[in-house]
Design an enzyme around this catalytic site. Structure first.
Site, PDB file in Angstrom:
ATOM      1  N   ARG A  66       0.845  -1.209   0.000  1.00  0.00           N
ATOM      2  CA  ARG A  66       0.000   0.000   0.000  1.00  0.00           C
ATOM      3  C   ARG A  66       0.873   1.249   0.000  1.00  0.00           C
ATOM      4  O   ARG A  66       0.561   2.255  -0.638  1.00  0.00           O
ATOM      5  CB  ARG A  66      -0.957   0.002   1.205  1.00  0.00           C
ATOM      6  CG  ARG A  66      -1.688   1.328   1.357  1.00  0.00           C
ATOM      7  CD  ARG A  66      -2.967   1.269   2.172  1.00  0.00           C
ATOM      8  NE  ARG A  66      -2.865   0.540   3.414  1.00  0.00           N
ATOM      9  CZ  ARG A  66      -2.172   0.944   4.489  1.00  0.00           C
ATOM     10  NH1 ARG A  66      -1.501   2.076   4.463  1.00  0.00           N
ATOM     11  NH2 ARG A  66      -2.129   0.205   5.574  1.00  0.00           N
ATOM     12  N   TYR A 118     -16.853  14.177 -18.125  1.00  0.00           N
ATOM     13  CA  TYR A 118     -17.075  12.742 -18.002  1.00  0.00           C
ATOM     14  C   TYR A 118     -18.165  12.468 -16.956  1.00  0.00           C
ATOM     15  O   TYR A 118     -18.207  13.118 -15.915  1.00  0.00           O
ATOM     16  CB  TYR A 118     -15.750  12.090 -17.593  1.00  0.00           C
ATOM     17  CG  TYR A 118     -15.844  10.611 -17.352  1.00  0.00           C
ATOM     18  CD1 TYR A 118     -16.057   9.735 -18.407  1.00  0.00           C
ATOM     19  CD2 TYR A 118     -15.721  10.083 -16.073  1.00  0.00           C
ATOM     20  CE1 TYR A 118     -16.150   8.378 -18.182  1.00  0.00           C
ATOM     21  CE2 TYR A 118     -15.800   8.723 -15.845  1.00  0.00           C
ATOM     22  CZ  TYR A 118     -16.021   7.874 -16.905  1.00  0.00           C
ATOM     23  OH  TYR A 118     -16.109   6.532 -16.686  1.00  0.00           O
ATOM     24  N   ASP A 190      -7.933  16.607 -16.958  1.00  0.00           N
ATOM     25  CA  ASP A 190      -8.232  15.188 -17.135  1.00  0.00           C
ATOM     26  C   ASP A 190      -7.893  14.913 -18.592  1.00  0.00           C
ATOM     27  O   ASP A 190      -8.610  15.296 -19.519  1.00  0.00           O
ATOM     28  CB  ASP A 190      -9.713  14.927 -16.843  1.00  0.00           C
ATOM     29  CG  ASP A 190     -10.110  13.466 -17.094  1.00  0.00           C
ATOM     30  OD1 ASP A 190      -9.404  12.776 -17.847  1.00  0.00           O
ATOM     31  OD2 ASP A 190     -11.144  13.055 -16.552  1.00  0.00           O
ATOM     32  N   LYS A 215      -7.899   3.372 -20.348  1.00  0.00           N
ATOM     33  CA  LYS A 215      -8.079   3.651 -21.768  1.00  0.00           C
ATOM     34  C   LYS A 215      -6.798   3.313 -22.532  1.00  0.00           C
ATOM     35  O   LYS A 215      -6.506   2.152 -22.739  1.00  0.00           O
ATOM     36  CB  LYS A 215      -8.488   5.117 -21.951  1.00  0.00           C
ATOM     37  CG  LYS A 215      -9.554   5.605 -20.946  1.00  0.00           C
ATOM     38  CD  LYS A 215     -10.893   4.948 -21.144  1.00  0.00           C
ATOM     39  CE  LYS A 215     -11.855   5.115 -19.964  1.00  0.00           C
ATOM     40  NZ  LYS A 215     -12.052   6.443 -19.434  1.00  0.00           N
TER      41      LYS A 215
HETATM   42  C1  LIG Z   1     -12.847   6.855 -18.233  1.00  0.00           C
HETATM   43  C2  LIG Z   1     -12.660   8.246 -17.794  1.00  0.00           C
HETATM   44  C3  LIG Z   1     -12.517   8.571 -16.442  1.00  0.00           C
HETATM   45  C4  LIG Z   1     -12.616   7.538 -15.338  1.00  0.00           C
HETATM   46  O1  LIG Z   1     -11.652   6.564 -15.426  1.00  0.00           O
HETATM   47  P1  LIG Z   1     -11.909   5.058 -14.879  1.00  0.00           P
HETATM   48  O2  LIG Z   1     -10.608   4.419 -15.126  1.00  0.00           O
HETATM   49  O3  LIG Z   1     -13.052   4.504 -15.676  1.00  0.00           O
HETATM   50  O4  LIG Z   1     -12.265   5.177 -13.438  1.00  0.00           O
HETATM   51  C5  LIG Z   1     -12.339   9.897 -16.118  1.00  0.00           C
HETATM   52  N1  LIG Z   1     -12.301  10.860 -17.062  1.00  0.00           N
HETATM   53  C6  LIG Z   1     -12.430  10.579 -18.363  1.00  0.00           C
HETATM   54  C7  LIG Z   1     -12.364  11.688 -19.365  1.00  0.00           C
HETATM   55  C8  LIG Z   1     -12.623   9.285 -18.770  1.00  0.00           C
HETATM   56  O5  LIG Z   1     -12.783   9.017 -20.062  1.00  0.00           O
END
Ligand SMILES: *Cc1c(COP(=O)(O)O)cnc(C)c1O
Length: 415
Positions: A66, A118, A190, A215
């Site tokens: 952790r 998002y 983000d 992603k």
């Molecule tokens: C997918 C996504 C998230 C969240 O990510 P997770 O890995 O699904 O928790 C946040 N912001 C954007 C723009 C995303 O496409």
């Protein structure tokens, strides 16, 4: 190997990376094999919760996963190199990373963010932030004056997405980062849609870059993960404290999967982008399509701004048909595009955001933000371009006939 034979012992971690391009750095990662006596070609997986200590009074470099793990450290080191960050941190999902960013704002503080964000972020900021005494303003971030007006003396964090998801609006990252800084707030992007391959928020003056590693970094839809990359020692200390205190650090095996994904990330993203541009150009010409939102189209209202701050249009687009039934039929007739939330996978994906990824945003709010129910989002995979275009062609023809829409004969569907 050559160097080893000539007696110059050096790990790849000591090679200067400054002149190498991103694709090269991805194949020859910084920090690779650190301390590995066997020089494994693949990252070493330290699948362990604890590390034996030299004695009861002495600490080791690692004691508990952790708090820190060598496989996670390798991923974090490599991400910091790609993002030009002081330090990066890996979490169990993009949302876990964003929740930590949110917690950097103390009770009584204020966050300014966009109105096309998002779905999960929208839910976090609308439902979780207020419980910890943090106020949130959602504004159209393409309108710099609106952002300026929303910033108050309590504003501690300005939270951007660019391109926005799912409408692909472009925000002037450098201008807003400067605005935040002069108001005494930190700024974050983000960057999940672009990833550091196409856009590097820290180089544009932001304090934090976040990427959902679910992603493009993992790239194969086999792990959820999120990375926070920070520009300063002060932020690194705060984020590390939360990673350890709250325990949402990414597990060793998931870090290992991300490390494997990173090697091909540039290659995948270039191919996905080429496929996406081809689809955007095809859709733009189709009479049943009202509007295509794609940052790589010269017809995008902020094409020039995006081209200044990013190195590509990416592989995500959305479009409007003006007809929910048509959008739905089209999505369901596609054969190669899987009906899936998320993006950045090797296979192409289709979704109707209002019914899937963004369903957690109340309908009235979606409508007020101009997020139409008929919006279709496509994520380009790495398939052959011609197969994707042919799939769109057959699905669109069937969908038009399902809803009784006559597409003019002889329409030049092919580029
Ligand atoms: C997918 C996504 C998230 C969240 O990510 P997770 O890995 O699904 O928790 C946040 N912001 C954007 C723009 C995303 O496409």
């Amino acid at each position: 190997m050559l160097l080893r034979r000539t007696g110059v012992v050096r790990g790849l971690s000591t090679v200067s990376k400054s002149n190498y391009g991103l694709a090269t750095r991805l194949c020859h990662p910084k920090g690779k094999g650190k301390g590995d006596p066997y020089n494994a070609s693949s990252p070493v997986l330290y699948q362990t919760a604890t590390f034996e200590l030299p004695g009861v009074m002495e600490g080791g470099e690692f004691d508990y996963t952790r708090s820190g793990n060598p496989t996670r450290q390798q991923l974090e080191t490599q991400m910091a190199d790609l993002e030009g960050a002081h330090r990066s941190f890996a979490f169990t999902s993009g949302m876990a990373a964003l929740a930590v960013a949110m917690r950097l704002v103390p009770a009584g503080g204020h966050i300014v963010t966009g109105d096309d964000i998002y779905g999960g972020t929208s839910r976090l900021l609308a439902n979780v932030a207020p419980a910890s005494g943090v106020a949130v303003s959602n504004v159209d971030m393409c309108d710099r004056e609106a952002v300026r007006r929303a910033i108050t003396p309590h504003t501690k964090l300005v939270w951007m997405e660019s391109p926005t998801n799912p409408r692909m609006q472009i925000v002037d990252i450098a201008a807003i980062a400067t605005m935040a800084r002069s108001a005494g707030a930190i700024s974050m992007v983000d960057n999940s849609i672009m990833a550091p391959i196409f856009q590097q928020p820290l180089a544009l003056g932001c304090d934090i870059s976040m990427t959902s590693a679910t992603k493009f970094i993992s790239g194969h839809s086999d792990v959820t993960a999120g990375i926070l990359s920070v520009a300063s020692e002060e932020l690194a200390k705060k984020v590390y404290f939360l990673q350890n205190a709250e325990g949402a650090g990414l597990s060793p095996f998931d870090c290992w999967l991300c490390l494997r994904g990173l090697k091909t990330m540039s290659l995948r993203m270039q191919r996905q982008q080429a496929n996406c541009l081809a689809m955007a150009l095809w859709l733009e010409k189709h009479p049943a399509v009202k509007r295509v939102h794609y940052a790589g189209l010269t017809s995008h209202p902020n094409y020039a701004l995006h081209a200044r701050q990013a190195a590509g249009g990416g592989s995500l687009l959305s479009f409007e048909t003006g007809n929910v039934d048509l959008s739905r039929a089209l999505s369901e007739h596609l054969k190669l595009f899987k009906v899936t939330v998320s993006f950045g996978s090797t296979s192409s994906l289709v979704s109707l955001p209002c019914f899937m990824s963004h369903a957690s945003i109340p309908r009235e709010v979606r409508q007020a933000r101009g997020l139409p129910d008929d919006l279709v989002r496509l994520s380009a995979g790495i398939e052959d371009e011609k197969d994707l275009i042919e799939d769109l062609e057959q699905a669109m023809a069937k969908a038009c006939s399902d809803v009784g829409l006559a597409v003019p004969a002889g329409t030049p569907h092919r580029r």
